[in-house]
Design a protein around this motif. Structure first.
Motif, mmCIF file in Angstrom:
data_model
loop_
_atom_site.group_PDB
_atom_site.id
_atom_site.type_symbol
_atom_site.label_atom_id
_atom_site.label_comp_id
_atom_site.label_asym_id
_atom_site.label_seq_id
_atom_site.Cartn_x
_atom_site.Cartn_y
_atom_site.Cartn_z
ATOM 1 N N UNK A 33 13.986 5.229 47.246
ATOM 2 C CA UNK A 33 12.713 5.797 46.819
ATOM 3 C C UNK A 33 11.603 5.131 47.615
ATOM 4 N N UNK A 34 10.625 5.914 48.021
ATOM 5 C CA UNK A 34 9.454 5.329 48.671
ATOM 6 C C UNK A 34 8.518 4.804 47.589
ATOM 7 N N UNK A 65 7.769 6.152 57.698
ATOM 8 C CA UNK A 65 7.172 6.952 56.630
ATOM 9 C C UNK A 65 7.625 8.403 56.690
ATOM 10 N N UNK A 66 8.488 8.729 57.646
ATOM 11 C CA UNK A 66 8.990 10.090 57.783
ATOM 12 C C UNK A 66 10.301 10.285 57.058
ATOM 13 N N UNK A 70 16.191 6.847 56.496
ATOM 14 C CA UNK A 70 17.615 6.527 56.438
ATOM 15 C C UNK A 70 18.216 6.943 57.775
ATOM 16 N N UNK A 71 18.403 5.981 58.660
ATOM 17 C CA UNK A 71 18.860 6.295 60.006
ATOM 18 C C UNK A 71 20.357 6.590 60.041
ATOM 19 N N UNK A 170 12.628 1.450 61.228
ATOM 20 C CA UNK A 170 11.274 0.916 61.131
ATOM 21 C C UNK A 170 10.232 1.964 61.481
ATOM 22 N N UNK A 171 8.991 1.670 61.156
ATOM 23 C CA UNK A 171 7.892 2.507 61.609
ATOM 24 C C UNK A 171 7.914 2.581 63.134
ATOM 25 N N UNK A 172 7.626 3.738 63.691
ATOM 26 C CA UNK A 172 7.681 3.933 65.140
ATOM 27 C C UNK A 172 6.877 2.857 65.863
#
Length: 199
Positions: A33-34, A65-66, A70-71, A170-172
């Motif tokens: 969950x974000x 944040x996209x 989950x990579x 991670x964030x870009x």
């Protein structure tokens, strides 16, 4: 543990995977969950059976944040052993947090040693009336991208178990950091169909 329970997740939570599907074995699910600025004091996760259970929540910041937070993920059921093995996963971006989740069935007290290179975030369980269940979350920053290789935790007493890995992107443009904080207050109940985890 139990016969592949159907879990009802609170609003905002999404199941990533659930492993272990045969009656009388360890079943483990992982969800995400974000977080928002107004998280409740706890979350309850009811399911459709009564079994011994544990639950924990860990918090990470600096994640994507996209929709691709989950990579990659993977998991497997393992036969009774002191080795709790999670299968290799293949990450698609660099500097991900790889989170390990190990769950093991057993009705006597036991402890875990985390997989090599990973930091243990909690180690707890219950010797309950049904069969007992024990849990270890751990994590590491994986340089990648590419295959992580298997991750193997070791328990002091053998039992049917499940190992899972989840990679958090991670964030870009930013490097991943280890888990900033983990609220791992264990909720361990014998023969309960709701586990409440405090955030």
């Amino acid at each position: 543990d139990g016969a592949a329970p159907v879990i009802t997740y609170p609003a905002g939570w999404t199941q990533i995977r659930k492993d272990g599907v045969t009656a009388s074995e360890t079943v483990q699910a992982v969800a995400w969950k974000r977080a928002t600025a107004s998280e409740p004091a706890n979350y309850a996760f009811p399911w459709d059976t009564t079994s011994d259970c544990t639950g924990s929540i860990s918090a990470y910041s600096g994640r994507s944040t996209g929709v691709g937070v989950i990579d990659a993920h993977g998991g497997q059921k393992n036969v009774s052993s002191v080795s709790v093995t999670a299968p290799t996963i293949t990450t698609t971006v660099a500097s991900v947090d790889v989170v390990f989740g190990g769950g093991l069935m057993g009705n006597t007290a036991r402890t875990f040693t985390p997989p090599t290179g990973m930091t243990e975030r909690a180690d707890f369980g219950t010797a309950g009336a049904v069969g007992g269940i024990w849990q270890e979350p751990a994590d590491e920053v994986f340089v990648g991208p590419g295959a992580t290789g298997t991750r193997v935790a070791t328990c002091t007493v053998a039992g049917s178990n499940v190992g899972q890995l989840v990679a958090l992107a991670p964030t870009a443009g930013a490097a991943a950091l280890p888990g900033d904080e983990g609220e791992y207050l264990p909720q361990v109940k014998a023969e309960e169909s709701v586990v409440t985890v405090y955030s």
